[in-house]
Design a protein around this motif. Structure first.
Motif, PDB file in Angstrom:
ATOM      1  N   UNK A   1      30.113  19.732  52.167  1.00 32.06           N
ATOM      2  CA  UNK A   1      31.242  19.510  51.276  1.00 32.06           C
ATOM      3  C   UNK A   1      31.774  20.819  50.719  1.00 32.06           C
ATOM      4  N   UNK A   2      33.093  20.917  50.632  1.00 28.94           N
ATOM      5  CA  UNK A   2      33.753  22.023  49.945  1.00 28.94           C
ATOM      6  C   UNK A   2      34.287  21.465  48.643  1.00 28.94           C
ATOM      7  N   UNK A   3      33.865  22.065  47.539  1.00 29.17           N
ATOM      8  CA  UNK A   3      34.197  21.540  46.220  1.00 29.17           C
ATOM      9  C   UNK A   3      35.338  22.307  45.560  1.00 29.17           C
ATOM     10  N   UNK A   4      36.102  21.586  44.747  1.00 24.55           N
ATOM     11  CA  UNK A   4      37.024  22.228  43.835  1.00 24.55           C
ATOM     12  C   UNK A   4      36.252  22.764  42.637  1.00 24.55           C
ATOM     13  N   UNK A   5      36.952  23.416  41.734  1.00 23.99           N
ATOM     14  CA  UNK A   5      36.300  24.023  40.574  1.00 23.99           C
ATOM     15  C   UNK A   5      36.063  23.033  39.442  1.00 23.99           C
ATOM     16  N   UNK A   6      36.639  21.844  39.552  1.00 25.65           N
ATOM     17  CA  UNK A   6      36.392  20.806  38.564  1.00 25.65           C
ATOM     18  C   UNK A   6      37.471  20.705  37.497  1.00 25.65           C
ATOM     19  N   UNK A   7      37.594  19.504  36.946  1.00 20.46           N
ATOM     20  CA  UNK A   7      38.480  19.242  35.810  1.00 20.46           C
ATOM     21  C   UNK A   7      37.655  18.584  34.725  1.00 20.46           C
TER      22      UNK A   7
ATOM     23  N   UNK B   1      34.925  12.068  45.291  1.00 19.70           N
ATOM     24  CA  UNK B   1      35.011  12.432  43.876  1.00 19.70           C
ATOM     25  C   UNK B   1      33.650  12.264  43.221  1.00 19.70           C
ATOM     26  N   UNK B   2      33.319  13.246  42.369  1.00 21.65           N
ATOM     27  CA  UNK B   2      32.060  13.236  41.650  1.00 21.65           C
ATOM     28  C   UNK B   2      32.316  13.471  40.170  1.00 21.65           C
ATOM     29  N   UNK B   3      31.391  12.929  39.390  1.00 22.12           N
ATOM     30  CA  UNK B   3      31.376  13.140  37.944  1.00 22.12           C
ATOM     31  C   UNK B   3      30.119  13.944  37.648  1.00 22.12           C
ATOM     32  N   UNK B   4      30.227  14.919  36.768  1.00 26.69           N
ATOM     33  CA  UNK B   4      29.052  15.759  36.523  1.00 26.69           C
ATOM     34  C   UNK B   4      28.895  16.109  35.048  1.00 26.69           C
ATOM     35  N   UNK B   5      27.659  15.989  34.586  1.00 25.06           N
ATOM     36  CA  UNK B   5      27.291  16.465  33.255  1.00 25.06           C
ATOM     37  C   UNK B   5      26.525  17.780  33.433  1.00 25.06           C
TER      38      UNK B   5
ATOM     39  N   UNK C   1      22.937  18.607  35.372  1.00 20.33           N
ATOM     40  CA  UNK C   1      22.566  17.445  36.169  1.00 20.33           C
ATOM     41  C   UNK C   1      23.249  17.536  37.532  1.00 20.33           C
ATOM     42  N   UNK C   2      22.752  16.759  38.484  1.00 23.70           N
ATOM     43  CA  UNK C   2      23.429  16.699  39.768  1.00 23.70           C
ATOM     44  C   UNK C   2      24.695  15.873  39.665  1.00 23.70           C
ATOM     45  N   UNK C   3      25.674  16.122  40.536  1.00 24.61           N
ATOM     46  CA  UNK C   3      26.901  15.329  40.538  1.00 24.61           C
ATOM     47  C   UNK C   3      26.605  13.866  40.861  1.00 24.61           C
ATOM     48  N   UNK C   4      27.344  12.987  40.222  1.00 25.47           N
ATOM     49  CA  UNK C   4      27.213  11.549  40.479  1.00 25.47           C
ATOM     50  C   UNK C   4      28.371  11.105  41.345  1.00 25.47           C
ATOM     51  N   UNK C   5      28.056  10.528  42.494  1.00 21.64           N
ATOM     52  CA  UNK C   5      29.098  10.067  43.415  1.00 21.64           C
ATOM     53  C   UNK C   5      29.890   8.932  42.778  1.00 21.64           C
TER      54      UNK C   5
ATOM     55  N   UNK D   1      32.884  16.443  33.610  1.00 23.67           N
ATOM     56  CA  UNK D   1      33.628  17.269  34.561  1.00 23.67           C
ATOM     57  C   UNK D   1      33.700  16.505  35.878  1.00 23.67           C
ATOM     58  N   UNK D   2      34.896  16.429  36.440  1.00 22.59           N
ATOM     59  CA  UNK D   2      35.119  15.701  37.688  1.00 22.59           C
ATOM     60  C   UNK D   2      35.418  16.698  38.800  1.00 22.59           C
ATOM     61  N   UNK D   3      34.690  16.538  39.897  1.00 24.29           N
ATOM     62  CA  UNK D   3      34.864  17.410  41.046  1.00 24.29           C
ATOM     63  C   UNK D   3      35.439  16.623  42.217  1.00 24.29           C
ATOM     64  N   UNK D   4      36.384  17.247  42.873  1.00 18.34           N
ATOM     65  CA  UNK D   4      36.911  16.765  44.128  1.00 18.34           C
ATOM     66  C   UNK D   4      36.191  17.536  45.234  1.00 18.34           C
ATOM     67  N   UNK D   5      35.833  16.870  46.325  1.00 13.25           N
ATOM     68  CA  UNK D   5      35.162  17.540  47.436  1.00 13.25           C
ATOM     69  C   UNK D   5      35.735  17.033  48.746  1.00 13.25           C
TER      70      UNK D   5
END
Lengths: 115, 116
Positions: B104-110, B35-39, B42-46, B87-91
């Motif tokens: 990694x294969x990412x979801x579209x985010x929530x 799971x990642x958090x993203x602004x 910026x790059x995703x934050x693990x 925005x939170x991404x599942x990968x």
């Protein structure tokens, strides 16, 4: 420990030109991956390098290439730029922390604009 | 064909309550989930990861649950704070026998919105 660094942070290029992006992984991480993020396609995997060898490749045309050096630093090259290559390009370094634990850390990205 | 799906584009939660973000996957070869958090810009934050040998992993306010039979995972944030708005991404990834993992294969985010 310093995080993943990417240079440059911003880049503007003209269609038909080529571009090289650079990434330095977290110290001790030997795997470097590259991703492209666009509003329409989201985050998509480009390729992964480990010990100077491309180990994995996503579904991108041959205009996208990369390499990794002996110090694990990596470069990504895009030749014959197209307008659709405008995106945020992200580099990530990863490690298998232990049994059943895998972590991948991203850099801040390079924003490429093709005009 | 989306192999990782986050079916909720956005989620609004009151500060102090639990945020639950969901993710479904279709590829049975996936055995690492992150799971990642993203602004923006910026790059995703693990945040946290889990492998298929576990069904739960905790790190501070973040807990990830994995239900392999349902091919479903969820991220719980307790308590939710205003700084969690992002925005939170599942990968997901499949592992190599040599110890590495596939891209990694990412979801579209929530988009999580924490309301005061």
């Amino acid at each position: 420990k310093a995080g993943v660094t990417q240079t440059p942070r911003y880049l503007i290029k003209t269609r038909g030109q080529q571009v090289t992006l650079s990434c330095s992984p977290i110290s001790g991480h030997r795997s470097v991956s590259w991703y492209q993020q666009t509003p329409g396609q989201g985050l998509q995997f480009l390729f992964e390098y480990f010990s100077e060898t491309q180990r994995n490749k996503g579904n991108f045309p041959g205009r996208f290439s990369g390499r990794q050096f002996s110090n694990s630093r990596s470069e990504m090259n895009v030749s014959t730029l197209e307008l659709g290559d405008s995106a945020l390009y992200l580099c990530a370094s990863s490690w298998v922390k232990g049994v059943g634990t895998y972590e991948q850390y991203f850099g801040p990205g390079t924003r490429l604009t093709v005009t | 064909d989306q192999q990782v799906k986050q079916n909720s584009p956005s989620l609004s939660v009151q500060e102090g309550r639990i945020s639950i973000l969901n993710c479904d996957y279709t590829n049975s070869m996936f055995d690492y989930f992150l799971w990642y958090k993203k602004y923006p810009a910026e790059g995703p934050t693990f945040l946290i990861s889990i492998s298929s040998i576990k069904d739960k992993n905790e790190d501070g306010r973040f807990t990830v649950f994995l239900n392999k039979s349902a091919k479903h995972l969820s991220l719980h944030i307790v308590p939710s704070q205003p700084g969690d708005s992002a925005v939170y991404f599942c990968a997901a990834s499949a592992s190599y026998s040599g110890g590495g993992a596939d891209g990694l294969t990412f979801g579209k985010g929530t988009h999580l919105i924490i309301q005061p």
